[in-house]
Design an enzyme around this catalytic site. Structure first.
Site, PDB file in Angstrom:
ATOM      1  N   VAL A  30       0.964  -1.259   0.029  1.00  0.00           N
ATOM      2  CA  VAL A  30       0.037  -0.227  -0.398  1.00  0.00           C
ATOM      3  C   VAL A  30       0.740   1.223   0.321  1.00  0.00           C
ATOM      4  O   VAL A  30       0.563   2.119  -0.740  1.00  0.00           O
ATOM      5  CB  VAL A  30      -0.603   0.013   1.364  1.00  0.00           C
ATOM      6  CG1 VAL A  30      -1.609   1.406   1.103  1.00  0.00           C
ATOM      7  CG2 VAL A  30      -1.686  -1.120   0.889  1.00  0.00           C
ATOM      8  N   CYS A  31       2.100   0.828   0.874  1.00  0.00           N
ATOM      9  CA  CYS A  31       2.784   2.298   0.933  1.00  0.00           C
ATOM     10  C   CYS A  31       3.425   2.732  -0.459  1.00  0.00           C
ATOM     11  O   CYS A  31       3.418   4.011  -0.779  1.00  0.00           O
ATOM     12  CB  CYS A  31       3.819   2.112   1.482  1.00  0.00           C
ATOM     13  SG  CYS A  31       3.489   1.900   3.872  1.00  0.00           S
ATOM     14  N   THR A  32       4.178   1.285  -0.723  1.00  0.00           N
ATOM     15  CA  THR A  32       4.718   1.610  -2.654  1.00  0.00           C
ATOM     16  C   THR A  32       3.323   2.980  -3.430  1.00  0.00           C
ATOM     17  O   THR A  32       3.817   3.271  -4.204  1.00  0.00           O
ATOM     18  CB  THR A  32       5.203   0.637  -2.615  1.00  0.00           C
ATOM     19  OG1 THR A  32       6.245  -0.121  -1.595  1.00  0.00           O
ATOM     20  CG2 THR A  32       5.415   0.242  -4.548  1.00  0.00           C
ATOM     21  N   MET A  69       3.180   6.023  -2.264  1.00  0.00           N
ATOM     22  CA  MET A  69       3.662   7.067  -2.981  1.00  0.00           C
ATOM     23  C   MET A  69       3.738   7.222  -4.871  1.00  0.00           C
ATOM     24  O   MET A  69       4.353   7.868  -5.153  1.00  0.00           O
ATOM     25  CB  MET A  69       5.579   6.815  -2.282  1.00  0.00           C
ATOM     26  CG  MET A  69       5.113   6.756  -0.678  1.00  0.00           C
ATOM     27  SD  MET A  69       4.433   8.283  -0.168  1.00  0.00           S
ATOM     28  CE  MET A  69       3.404   8.237   0.765  1.00  0.00           C
TER      29      MET A  69
END
Length: 157
Positions: free
Chosen positions: A48-50, A53
């Protein structure tokens, strides 16, 4: 809960990794000049972070048009952040809060994420040129993304 709208944004100095080495980034250097978007995220190299961003890197021109600088903050080391950014073509300025002082100041600590320890919760803040929080959001879970339409609307005001 994240610090509320209308409060003075806690200042910080965090490290980022550049081609020239480690560099200090101080939030208050933007005061009086530009608005700032802070995107707190739990951990580099996670799905999710990838996605968040990468998506926001693709939209950096939109933030620039709104007169804003975007910083993404996690508790990862600046070296891990740099490797992650290179591997995924992330163009945001990534700031390391390895000591967790900034996530505590903004009250966005996610305790014991997946049993590995305290990380940043997923959260977003718009800080005006005057250093005042104009928008604040902490998502219900680390899997939920901030409301980027509302973030851009706050910048447009």
């Amino acid at each position: 809960m994240a610090i509320p709208v209308g409060t003075h944004a806690p200042d910080f100095t965090l490290k980022t990794k550049t081609a020239d080495g480690l560099k200090d980034v101080k939030l208050s250097e933007n005061f009086g000049q530009r608005s700032t978007v802070l995107l707190f995220f739990p951990l580099a190299f996670t799905g999710v972070c990838t996605q968040e961003m990468c998506d926001q890197s693709g939209g950096l021109a939109d933030y620039e048009k709104l007169g804003a600088t975007v910083y993404a903050i996690s508790v990862d080391s600046p070296f891990a952040q740099e490797a992650w950014a290179k591997a995924n073509r992330i163009g945001l300025t990534l700031l390391s809060d390895l000591n967790k002082t900034t996530i505590k100041a903004y009250d966005v600590v996610f305790p014991m994420l997946a049993g590995v320890g305290d990380t940043a919760a997923r959260a977003a803040f718009v800080i005006g040129k005057d250093g005042i929080v104009k928008y604040a959001e902490q998502t219900p879970t680390p899997k939920d993304l901030p409301n980027f339409v509302a973030i851009k609307a706050a910048l447009a005001k």
